[in-house]
Design an enzyme around this catalytic site. Structure first.
Site, PDB file in Angstrom:
ATOM      1  N   LYS A  73      71.758  44.360   4.545  1.00  8.36           N
ATOM      2  CA  LYS A  73      70.611  44.333   3.639  1.00  8.36           C
ATOM      3  C   LYS A  73      69.698  43.144   3.959  1.00  8.36           C
ATOM      4  O   LYS A  73      68.482  43.286   4.048  1.00  8.36           O
ATOM      5  CB  LYS A  73      71.099  44.244   2.195  1.00  8.36           C
ATOM      6  CG  LYS A  73      71.659  45.572   1.695  1.00  8.36           C
ATOM      7  CD  LYS A  73      72.277  45.410   0.324  1.00  8.36           C
ATOM      8  CE  LYS A  73      72.762  46.749  -0.216  1.00  8.36           C
ATOM      9  NZ  LYS A  73      73.519  46.603  -1.456  1.00  8.36           N
TER      10      LYS A  73
ATOM     11  N   SER B 150      73.999  48.527  -6.672  1.00  2.00           N
ATOM     12  CA  SER B 150      73.567  47.249  -6.100  1.00  2.00           C
ATOM     13  C   SER B 150      72.091  46.964  -6.366  1.00  2.00           C
ATOM     14  O   SER B 150      71.637  45.851  -6.117  1.00  2.00           O
ATOM     15  CB  SER B 150      73.845  47.219  -4.599  1.00  2.00           C
ATOM     16  OG  SER B 150      72.985  48.106  -3.940  1.00  2.00           O
TER      17      SER B 150
END
Lengths: 818, 285
Positions: free
Chosen positions: A708, A665
Site C-alpha cells: 500500500k 482497512s
C-alpha cells in the site's frame, strides 16, 4: 504531534546483519537444513514415525510451496536408513489352486536370486528333459512297453491267423473289421469253389470259422484295456524318468535356499508338478521349436517370443513384486500418480487367440507394495481426485491387508474368472500431504479419517526471524543451492534472501517457510548472476531477480499507475479537499500483490443518523467492509451522539471502483472523509491512509502495508515528490515494514513521510493540521478544533431537523383542523 | 534354351501317386503329397484299390465280420460288402478333394478293383513319385514297414515317399550322401527339390576317416554346383541306423532323402530308422 508519529528510515526495513552470518559464501556452509523453525512439525513427524500403533498415519497440512514433500521425504529417508530392510515380496504359482497365487516373503535380495534360479531351472529343463526323454534307455523302455503289450495282441492275432491257415482259412481285413474266408493254394476261394466242397468239409469250415471268430472277438475286446495299460505304464515311466532327470536341479536349489522353508516347500511343489506335467512340457517345447523354425523361414521379426513362453513352464517362474536387493533401510516411496491401481497393484491381462488371459506373472505391484515395511508419501488432493483411490487406501489401512483386485471386481460390477492373489500383511506408514482446508474438510465429513490419520503435522506459514533461525536459514539456502547446482551465494545475497523472505510474509520479525518460492528466487538469482558474469551470486543478483519477477507480473499494476498519471483515475496528491481522502487498497492478481490509492468521498445531508455504504447498496461490498462502515457509525455515535441525536445521513463511496471491495482497512480513511464532510474540514490530499478502526477510535492493523505504501509512493514519485506527501499506517503495522529501497531513500531525504498512528485522533490531526480537541469541564470542545467543528455542524443539523420536523407537524395539524 | 536348361526347368515330380486307404498313415501321406505338389506345382492322383478278396467273402453261408472296434460279430453278405466299399471309396474321394482344394492343386481320383500290390505296381508306372503310409492297415504293430510298402520298394524303381501319422513334411531337407552313384542321384533329387521349394539343404556325407572329411565335403559341393540356397554339409562316419535317425532329428530335418540302395535303408536297418525318425523319408532308386 505529526513529528512524533513520523517513522525514521531504520524503522522501514530490518536489514539482516551481515556480521551475524558466519561465512563468506554458501559453499562454506557444511551443515544443510531441510526444516527450519518448524519445531511442531518435526515433533509431530517424529511422534508419527515412532508410534507403532494402528492409525498413526500422518497428515502433513500447510500451505503449498513450503516444500512439505521434500522436508518429509528428507526426514523419513534419514530416519529410515537406520531401520531394517524389508523382505522381498514374490508371487508364485499355487499348484493346488492356480487362481490363488501364493506369497513368498524372502530376505532382501533373495527374491531376485530365487527368480533368476528358477529362470535358469526353466532353461535347463528343456535340455535336461529332452536329453532324458530322447535317451536310448527311455526310448527302448518305452518301445518295450508298447511292444510288450502289443506283442501279446499281435501274437494272439498271428497265432489265430496261423491256426486258421492250418485249418484252410484266411484272416481278411475288411473295410470295417475282420473276416475269415476259406483258402485254397494261398488264395481266397471263390463262390464256385466253395460250392464244390463236400458238405462235411463245409460244415467243418463253418465250425472253425465260428470258433476263430469268437477267439478274435475276445482278442479285440481286450484292445481298449490294453491301450489303457500301455498308457498307464508309459505314464509311470515318464514320471520316473522326469523325477530322476530334474532331481539334481531341484536338489541344488533346495540346498541353496535350505534356510528358507517356504522356498523349499515351493521347490518340492515344482518338482512334483514337473513330474506330473512332463509330457505337456516336452510337447510344448517341440511346438516352440517348430514355431521358431517357421518364423525363421517366414522372416519372423521376433514377435513370436511370447508364443515361445510355455504356459506350463511359466508356472515355475517367480514374480518378484518388490525387490529390495538395492534398498538401504526402510523404503520411502512417493507416488505422484496415486490411482487406485497404482496404489494397490493390479492384475494385467494379455490377449491370446482373441481371449484375455492372465496368471500370477502378470500381477503388478502398487505403491503400497513398494512401501511395505517403510513409508508411503501421497498427495491428498490427488488421491481424493482419483476414482476409488481414497476408499481403496482407507480400506487397506483399516484392514492392514493389501488385496489386489480391480475396482470392477470389488464393487461387483465385473464377475470374471481372474486371479485372487493372497493378500499381503501390510506394515506401512502413510504420509498424506495437503492443504489445511482439505484436512479440515476430511475431519468434518469423513468419519473414518481421524481414526486412520491420527497425527497432524501442521506446517507454519512463517518462522521467527532471530539469529539462530537466520543461521539455519542460511544452511537451508546452502542445501538448496547444492541440490539445484547453483553458484554459491555470498553472504550479502543470503542476507537479501532472508530480507525478502521477511517481506514475503509481510513481517520484519518473521521469515517465510515457502521454500519453493525461495528456491525459485535462488534459481533466478543464479541466472542473473551468470548473465552478469559474477563468480558468486550477490545481493545485486538477488535484487535483480526480485525486480524482474515483479516486472514480469506487473502489467496490470502499471496500467493502473498509468491511468492515475493520465487522470483517468482521479487521485490528488496535493492540495486540500473537504470530504475526500486517499484510501489504500491491495489487489492480488496471479502471484503478485500490489497496492494502489483509491479516492474515498463522503457526503452528508439531513437524516436519521445512518451511514449509507454505497458499495453495499449495489452489492459490491464484502461483509468485512460493510462491518467497518457500521463500526464508524458506532464511533460517531459514541463521540457525538450522546448529547443529541445524529440528524444526518451520510454516503460513503470508493470512487471509480468497478469491482467488489472487501476488508476493513479503509474504515479509518472513510471515517476521516466523513468527519471532514460533516465538519467541513479540508483534508490534505498529499496523504494516503490505511488502517481499520474500532468503535473506540483505535487504529487496528491491516494487511499488505508494504504494498500500500509503495503503491502511493509510486504515484507520488511519478508526479514528483514534494516533500509533503506521505502515508499514515497503523502503529501496530510498523513491525511489518520491509519497504523498497527507493521508498527508504525518499524518507531519508525527507521527500516522503510515513506516519504510524494509534488513534483516529492522531491521524485526523496529521491530515488536517488542526487539533482534535477534548471536552472541557463544561463538556464542550474547544473552539476551532476538529471535534468542535464536527459537533457544531451536527448540532446545526439537529436544529434544522427539529425545525423541519415542527414545521411539518404544524402543517399537518393545520391540515387536520381544516 | 539348351536341353540341359530345359531339364533344369522341368518339375522334379509332375505326377504324384497317393495310395489311399482308411488308415491314418494313408491320410498323412495324402496331406504330405498335397503339400509337396503345391510346392513344386505337381498334380496328384489318389488311387483307391478295392481289394478283390473282399468280394470273395460275401457268398459263403458262414461269412461273418468281427467289428474292429466292438468285437461284435455280424453277418457279411455281398450287398453289405459292396455298400461298405462304396462308402469307403466316397470317403477317400472326399478327403482327396478337400485336401487338394486346400492346397490349390489339380487332382484325380481313381478306383481299381484287384490285388492291392499288383494294382499299385501297375499304377506306379505312370507316376513320378509314389506316396504311401509306411504301414497300411496292418493287423499287428510289429514291423514298421507294411507289406505293400515293402513290395513296392522291391519291385519298382520309382521314388517313394514314406509317411506316417503325426509326422509332417517339414521345409528343411536332409540328404544322405554315400558316394555311390545312387547316392549322387539322391543328392541331385535333393538339390532340385531344394531349388523348387526354395528352402535350405543339409547333406550328411559319409566319410571314411577324419582326413577324408574335406574330400567328401568337396565332392558334395561339386555335385551341388550352383545351388544358391543355404546349404550345410556334415561329414560323419556312416552311423548305425538309430543314430542316423537321431542325427536327422537333431538337425530339425523336415524331409530325409536317401537312396534305397544304401544298406541303412534296407530291411531291419530301415525298420529301426522308421521307428526313431521324426520326419518323412523319400527313397530314391
Amino acid at each position: 504531534m505529526a513529528e512524533q508519529n513520523r517513522l525514521t528510515p531504520d524503522q522501514l526495513y530490518t536489514y539482516c546483519d551481515l556480521e551475524s552470518l558466519d561465512f563468506e559464501t554458501t559453499k562454506d556452509i557444511e551443515e544443510h537444513q531441510r526444516i527450519v523453525g518448524q519445531d511442531r512439525v518435526v515433533s509431530s513427524i517424529q511422534f508419527g514415525v515412532s508410534m507403532d500403533r494402528d492409525g498413526y498415519n500422518i497428515f502433513a497440512l500447510g500451505p503449498n510451496e513450503t516444500g512439505k514433500k521434500e522436508l518429509i521425504e528428507d526426514y523419513l529417508k534419514k530416519h529410515s536408513s537406520e531401520e531394517e530392510v524389508p523382505h522381498d515380496m514374490c508371487y508364485v504359482n499355487n499348484f493346488e489352486e492356480e487362481y490363488k497365487p501364493e506369497i513368498l516373503m524372502l530376505p532382501a535380495g533373495r527374491g531376485s536370486d530365487l527368480r533368476d534360479s528358477m529362470n535358469k531351472l526353466i532353461e535347463d529343463l528343456d535340455t535336461t528333459l529332452t536329453a532324458a526323454f530322447e535317451s536310448e534307455e527311455y526310448q527302448n523302455r518305452r518301445q518295450a512297453i508298447e511292444e510288450d503289450v502289443q506283442q501279446e495282441q499281435g501274437e494272439s492275432i498271428s497265432d489265430l491267423q496261423q491256426r486258421a491257415q492250418e485249418e484252410g482259412l484266411a484272416l481278411i481285413r475288411t473295410p470295417a473289421g475282420f473276416s475269415f474266408a476259406p483258402m485254397q493254394e494261398g488264395e481266397i476261394m471263390s463262390q464256385e469253389e466253395v460250392q464244390e466242397l463236400s458238405d462235411e468239409e463245409e460244415e467243418r469250415l463253418e465250425e472253425k470259422v465260428e470258433e476263430f471268430q469268437k477267439e478274435l472277438q475276445q482278442v479285440l475286446r481286450k484292445v481298449p484295456s490294453r491301450k489303457r495299460e500301455v498308457r498307464e505304464r508309459i505314464r509311470k515311466l515318464d514320471r520316473e524318468i522326469a523325477s530322476y532327470a530334474v532331481k539334481d536341479l531341484i536338489d541344488e536349489l533346495k540346498q541353496k535356499f535350505s534356510n528358507l522353508s517356504d522356498v523349499v516347500d515351493f521347490l518340492d511343489a515344482v518338482h512334483q508338478d514337473i513330474v506330473d506335467n512332463v509330457k505337456s512340457i516336452i510337447s510344448q517345447q517341440g511346438q516352440n521349436q517348430l514355431m521358431q523354425m517357421m518364423q525363421a523361414q517366414g522372416g519372423g521379426n521376433g514377435r513370436g517370443s511370447s508364443s515361445q513362453e510355455d504356459p506350463t513352464l511359466r508356472r515355475y517362474k517367480v514374480n518378484v513384486l518388490v525387490d529390495n536387493s538395492e534398498t538401504e533401510g526402510a523404503p520411502v516411496v512417493y507416488e505422484d500418480n496415486p490411482t487406485f491401481k497404482n496404489l494397490v497393484g493390479r492384475v494385467e491381462y494379455k490377449s491370446q487367440m482373441g481371449a484375455l488371459t492372465t496368471d500370477f506373472n502378470l500381477i503388478k505391484p502398487g505403491a503400497l507394495h513398494m512401501a511395505n515395511g517403510g513409508y508411503l508419501i501421497l498427495d491428498a488432493r490427488r488421491v481424493l481426485m482419483e476414482p476409488f483411490a481414497w476408499e481403496g487406501l482407507k480400506r487397506t489401512l483399516k484392514s492392514q491387508k493389501l488385496k489386489i483386485e480391480s475396482p470392477g471386481e470389488s464393487y461387483g460390477l465385473i464377475s470374471t474368472v481372474s486371479l485372487e492373489p493372497k493378500p499381503l500383511d501390510l506394515d506401512v506408514k502413510v504420509v498424506l500431504l495437503g492443504e489445511r482446508l482439505l484436512y479440515y474438510l476430511l475431519c468434518q465429513y469423513d468419519p473414518e479419517f481421524r481414526s486412520l490419520f491420527k497425527v497432524e503435522a501442521d506446517f507454519d506459514d512463517d518462522i521467527d526471524r532471530n539469529e539462530e533461525n537466520q543461521e539455519k536459514y542460511a544452511q537451508l539456502l546452502a542445501g538448496l543451492a547444492g541440490e539445484n547446482e547453483l553458484k554459491p551465494f555470498d553472504k550479502s545475497a543470503v542476507a537479501r534472501i532472508i530480507e525478502r523472505s521477511a517481506r514475503m510474509v509481510e513481517d520484519s520479525e518473521k521469515m517465510s517457510t515457502r521454500n519453493k518460492q525461495i528456491e525459485n528466487l535462488m534459481q533466478e538469482a543464479d541466472y542473473w548472476s551468470r548473465e552478469n558474469g559474477n563468480e558468486n551470486v550477490t545481493r545485486e543478483d538477488v535484487q535483480k531477480a526480485i525486480e524482474q519477477r515483479l516486472y514480469r507480473s506487473s502489467r496490470i499494476r502499471d496500467k493502473i499507475q498509468e491511468a492515475i498519471q493520465r487522470d483517468t483515475l482521479y487521485i490528488d496528491t496535493s492540495g486540500e479537499e473537504i470530504g475526500q481522502i486517499n484510501g489504500l487498497s491491495v489487489a492480488m492478481i496471479g502471484d503478485v500483490m500490489f497496492g494502489r490509492p483509491n479516492r474515498i468521498t463522503a457526503s452528508v445531508r439531513l437524516g436519521k443518523g445512518e451511514v449509507v455504504n454505497i458499495e453495499r447498496e449495489v452489492k459490491m461490498s464484502g461483509p468485512i467492509h460493510s462491518k467497518g462502515v457500521m463500526i464508524l457509525s458506532g464511533f460517531l455515535g459514541q463521540r457525538f451522539g450522546t448529547r443529541q441525536p445524529l440528524s444526518l445521513s451520510a454516503s460513503l463511496v470508493f470512487e471509480q471502483s468497478y469491482s467488489g471491495v472487501d476488508g476493513d482497512s479503509a474504515s479509518a480513511a472513510e471515517l476521516y472523509a466523513l468527519m471532514s464532510a460533516i465538519g467541513q474540514i479540508p483534508i490534505n490530499q498529499s496523504y494516503a491512509i490505511t488502517g481499520s478502526i474500532n468503535q473506540r477510535g483505535q487504529i487496528q492493523p491491516i494487511g499488505g502495508v508494504n504494498q500500500k505504501i509503495e503503491g502511493f509512493f509510486d504515484v507520488c514519485k511519478k508526479r514528483g515528490l514534494t516533500g509533503e506527501q506521505g502515508v499514515l499506517i497503523p502503529k501496530t503495522n510498523v513491525k511489518n515494514l520491509m519497504l523498497r529501497e527507493d521508498v527508504i531513500e525518499a524518507v531519508k531525504e525527507e521527500k516522503f513521510q510515513i506516519y504510524a498512528i494509534e488513534t483516529v485522533d492522531e491521524g485526523m490531526e496529521i491530515l488536517t493540521g488542526l487539533e482534535m480537541g477534548e471536552r472541557d469541564e463544561n463538556e464542550e470542545f474547544p473552539e476551532g478544533t476538529i471535534n468542535y467543528k464536527v459537533e457544531k455542524r451536527l448540532s446545526e443539523m439537529t436544529e434544522k431537523r427539529k425545525h423541519f420536523a415542527s414545521n411539518s407537524k404544524g402543517e399537518s395539524e393545520s391540515k387536520n383542523d381544516e | 534354351m539348351t536341353s540341359e536348361e530345359k531339364e533344369q526347368e522341368k518339375p522334379l515330380f509332375e505326377h504324384i501317386l497317393v495310395a489311399l486307404d482308411a488308415s491314418p498313415h494313408s491320410m498323412a501321406a495324402l496331406e504330405a503329397a498335397a503339400r509337396l505338389a503345391h510346392s513344386i506345382e505337381a498334380n496328384i492322383e489318389g488311387l483307391f484299390i478295392e481289394d478283390i478278396n473282399w468280394f470273395r467273402l460275401g457268398p459263403h453261408s458262414f461269412s461273418k465280420e468281427v467289428s474292429e472296434i466292438t468285437g461284435n460279430i455280424r453277418p457279411l453278405d455281398q450287398g453289405s460288402i459292396e455298400r461298405q466299399v462304396r462308402a469307403l471309396s466316397k470317403r477317400m474321394e472326399r478327403a482327396l478333394r478337400r485336401v487338394s482344394e486346400l492346397a490349390s492343386i489339380n487332382y484325380e481320383f481313381r478306383t481299381e478293383r484287384g490285388g492291392v500290390e499288383s494294382e499299385l505296381l501297375s499304377a506306379s508306372e505312370g507316376a513320378d513319385l509314389i506316396t504311401l503310409g509306411r504301414i497300411g492297415q496292418s493287423m499287428t504293430r510289429g514291423p514298421k514297414l507294411g507289406r505293400t510298402a515293402k513290395a513296392l520298394l522291391e519291385k519298382t524303381t520309382k521314388p517313394i515317399l514314406l509317411l506316417q501319422k503325426g509326422l509332417k513334411l517339414g521345409d528343411s531337407i536332409i540328404c544322405i550322401y554315400d558316394r555311390s552313384e545312387q547316392g549322387k542321384a539322391a543328392l541331385q533329387v535333393a538339390k532340385k527339390l531344394t531349388q523348387q521349394i526354395e528352402t535350405k539343404l543339409q547333406v550328411v556325407a559319409f566319410k571314411n576317416s577324419d582326413e577324408d572329411a574335406r574330400t567328401v565335403i568337396k565332392q558334395v559341393k561339386k555335385e551341388l554346383g550352383d545351388l544358391r540356397l543355404p546349404t550345410r554339409v556334415f561329414a560323419v562316419e556312416a552311423p548305425e541306423a538309430f543314430h542316423l535317425a537321431r542325427l536327422v532329428t537333431s538337425k530339425n530335418g523336415g524331409l530325409l532323402i536317401a537312396s534305397r540302395s544304401q544298406p541303412l535303408f534296407k530291411g531291419q536297418a530301415l525298420e529301426r530308422i522308421l521307428a526313431n525318425i521324426k520326419c518323412p523319408i523319400l527313397l530314391t532308386s
